[in-house]
Write a protein that holds these residues in place. Structure first.
Motif, short mmCIF file in Angstrom:
data_model
loop_
_atom_site.label_atom_id
_atom_site.label_comp_id
_atom_site.label_asym_id
_atom_site.label_seq_id
_atom_site.Cartn_x
_atom_site.Cartn_y
_atom_site.Cartn_z
N UNK A 1 0.86 -1.18 0.00
CA UNK A 1 0.00 0.00 0.00
C UNK A 1 0.90 1.22 0.00
N UNK A 2 0.46 2.28 -0.65
CA UNK A 2 1.27 3.49 -0.76
C UNK A 2 0.42 4.72 -0.45
N UNK A 3 1.00 5.65 0.28
CA UNK A 3 0.40 6.96 0.51
C UNK A 3 1.44 8.03 0.21
N UNK A 4 0.96 9.21 -0.10
CA UNK A 4 1.84 10.37 -0.25
C UNK A 4 1.38 11.38 0.79
N UNK A 5 2.30 11.73 1.71
CA UNK A 5 1.90 12.48 2.90
C UNK A 5 2.74 13.74 3.07
N UNK A 6 2.19 14.69 3.85
CA UNK A 6 2.93 15.90 4.18
C UNK A 6 3.79 15.65 5.43
N UNK A 7 4.43 16.70 5.92
CA UNK A 7 5.35 16.56 7.05
C UNK A 7 4.65 16.13 8.33
N UNK A 8 3.33 16.33 8.40
CA UNK A 8 2.56 15.91 9.58
C UNK A 8 1.97 14.51 9.42
N UNK A 9 2.23 13.88 8.28
CA UNK A 9 1.73 12.53 8.04
C UNK A 9 0.35 12.48 7.43
N UNK A 10 -0.18 13.63 7.02
CA UNK A 10 -1.51 13.67 6.40
C UNK A 10 -1.39 13.42 4.90
N UNK A 11 -2.28 12.58 4.38
CA UNK A 11 -2.27 12.28 2.95
C UNK A 11 -2.61 13.53 2.15
N UNK A 12 -1.83 13.80 1.10
CA UNK A 12 -2.04 15.00 0.29
C UNK A 12 -2.95 14.69 -0.89
N UNK A 13 -3.63 15.69 -1.45
CA UNK A 13 -4.50 15.46 -2.61
C UNK A 13 -3.70 15.05 -3.85
N UNK A 14 -4.41 14.50 -4.84
CA UNK A 14 -3.79 14.15 -6.11
C UNK A 14 -3.07 15.37 -6.68
N UNK A 15 -1.89 15.14 -7.23
CA UNK A 15 -1.14 16.20 -7.88
C UNK A 15 -0.24 16.99 -6.97
#
Length: 493
Positions: free
Chosen positions: A322-336
């Motif tokens: 499984x893969x997520x793309x997250x910000x520095x706080x660990x929150x998943x960022x929107x597409x793009x």
């Protein structure tokens, strides 16, 4: 899921008379191959080595790598492959850190290392050991979550870390590679990249299908194409540097790739323009995977029927992760939007050997924090933007070196590029570019500056461009940006 030993034994029983491994001098059927692996397993047990003990391997590309994989898998031992291109001091660190019980390899390599553990030399001693134990065997009870290997990272930011990979991790990677490379029961796998690293993951695919593996000890682009034809190779692993050397060789002949179904490119990014050149010259035979030693090869996968439409993507998410793309706080960022790529699943390592601090920093709630920045589109394709630590911050704005490198690579006279950030009193950091010409067309600094002006925002343009003969690389072919920064500091003094 099963263990690597079980898979290898099953293939040997199914195809006893088929060639399992070969090199330029020797070949062994599956029956012979298994007999040799069993003899090694019996030797390990008779020598007092027990499940979990570490066995080091220090040799160039040889078919014994593959035999030792099976012997280690059957006995529950843990292999520690050491890259023969590293310095003896680096080998010593890994030997000491992993607390080896035995080191197996070529005499010229072993004799450069302090003998703090027993040695088993290749050729005569190794073959005598197999002869002594031929007809014997030993099989330990091994679980899929037991450790199979400790593979050390390249250590570009400090001492190398020992990545702990289980049988489950390796098999998940093999199944993923078999899918993206479109492997079937008729394929022949070729190994020319080091079997201490990426090529070894492809090696395990052979045990899923009972395939023949051919091991090469050196890569010379023109000669290598000749032996591919002779050996009927259909599946390969090459790092992008090898692909570039092959297709940019003056005598490159695409007809010599006639038997090749798929070449898996991995290990480092490849510029979109260089990938397009490879497709134009060699045909639709390339697949791309993105991963790390910590998640072998297949965090994402790009099949050959899609790669030409997505040159700047590394594919969609692999089947065992499984893969997520997250910000520095660990929150998943929107597409793009750009964030750190994190991954979780059967592909992801157990942790770092003897390094709880690094394990806790990298594995958080089971999620591997890759240190790579990327983004994902609404169709599921992932795009690597850069390494988190390589981002250049100029005037408070993020600049991704890979974006600048992609533009520089548009010049038809450019072989490869490296972009770094160096301290700047006014802006914080400035963009500096190094370019290696390919010799086919003239390349000047002025041409490259104009190219950047035409394709990049003003603040992203390099402050300086240096044309150099070569870029420093690790033994795995990765460009060492840390060394480029040091070289720039020396030139600027």
């Amino acid at each position: 899921m099963e263990t690597l030993g079980q898979l290898a034994v099953r293939s040997a029983h199914a195809y006893p008379n088929k060639i399992a491994v070969k090199d330029d001098k020797r070949s062994f059927t599956y029956k012979e191959f298994l007999a040799r692996a069993n003899a090694l397993a019996a030797f390990f047990h008779a020598s007092g080595f027990r499940k979990g003990d570490r066995i080091g391997i220090l040799m160039s590309n040889r078919l014994e790598h593959i035999e030792l994989d099976v012997a280690v898998a059957l006995t529950g031992l843990v292999k520690v492959p050491l890259n023969y291109r590293l310095h003896p001091k680096e080998h010593k660190y890994m030997i000491d850190d992993s607390q080896l019980s035995l080191l197996i390899g070529e005499k010229n390599l072993l004799d450069t290392v302090d003998k703090t553990v027993p040695f088993l030399y290749m050729n005569r001693d190794f073959e005598e050991t197999i002869s002594q134990f031929t007809g014997q065997s030993f099989v330990e009870k091994v679980d899929e979550d037991d450790l199979f290997a400790i593979m050390y990272t390249s250590g570009t930011t400090g001492n190398p870390k020992g990545v702990m990979l289980s049988h489950r991790n390796i098999i998940a990677g093999a199944l993923s590679l078999s899918q993206v490379c479109e492997v079937d029961y008729n394929d022949i796998i070729g190994h020319v990249a080091p079997l201490t690293h990426g090529a070894n993951f492809l090696s395990h695919v052979a045990w899923l299908f009972g395939l023949t593996q051919v091991v090469y000890n050196k890569f010379e682009p023109e000669e290598f194409l000749d032996v591919l034809v002779e050996d009927n190779i259909s599946v390969l692993f090459l790092v992008p540097t090898m692909v570039n050397l092959m297709i940019q060789h003056p005598k490159f002949d695409a007809s010599k790739l006639a038997t090749v179904k798929s070449i898996n490119m991995a290990g480092s990014p490849i510029a979109a323009s260089k990938l397009q050149e490879a497709l134009d010259k060699a045909g639709n035979i390339f697949v791309e995977t993105y991963g790390q030693v910590e998640a072998p090869m297949c965090i994402t996968m790009m099949p050959r029927n899609e790669i030409h439409e997505h040159l700047d993507s590394c594919g969609r998410i692999g089947v065992f992760v499984d893969v997520k793309i997250v910000d520095d706080e660990g929150n998943e960022v929107p597409y793009g939007e750009v964030g750190e790529i994190i991954a979780k699943g059967s592909l992801v390592m157990q942790g770092y050997w003897n390094n709880e601090k690094a394990t806790n920093e990298t594995l958080k709630d089971g999620w591997l924090h890759t240190g790579d920045l990327g983004k994902r589109d609404e169709f599921g394709y992932v795009y690597i933007v850069d390494r988190k630590k390589d981002v250049i911050i100029s005037g408070g704005v993020n600049i991704y070196p890979r974006e600048v490198e992609e533009v520089l690579n548009l010049h038809k006279g450019v072989k490869e590029t490296c972009v770094i950030g160096i301290p700047d009193d006014k802006w914080g950091e400035s963009v500096i570019a190094f370019v290696v010409p390919n010799g086919r067309e003239e390349v000047t600094v002025d041409q490259l500056i104009v190219l950047c002006k035409e394709n990049l925002a003003s603040f992203k343009k390099p402050k300086e461009v240096f044309i150099v003969d070569e870029l420093p690389k690790s033994s795995y072919g990765k460009i060492l940006k840390r060394e480029m920064k040091t070289q720039h500091e020396e030139v600027s003094k």
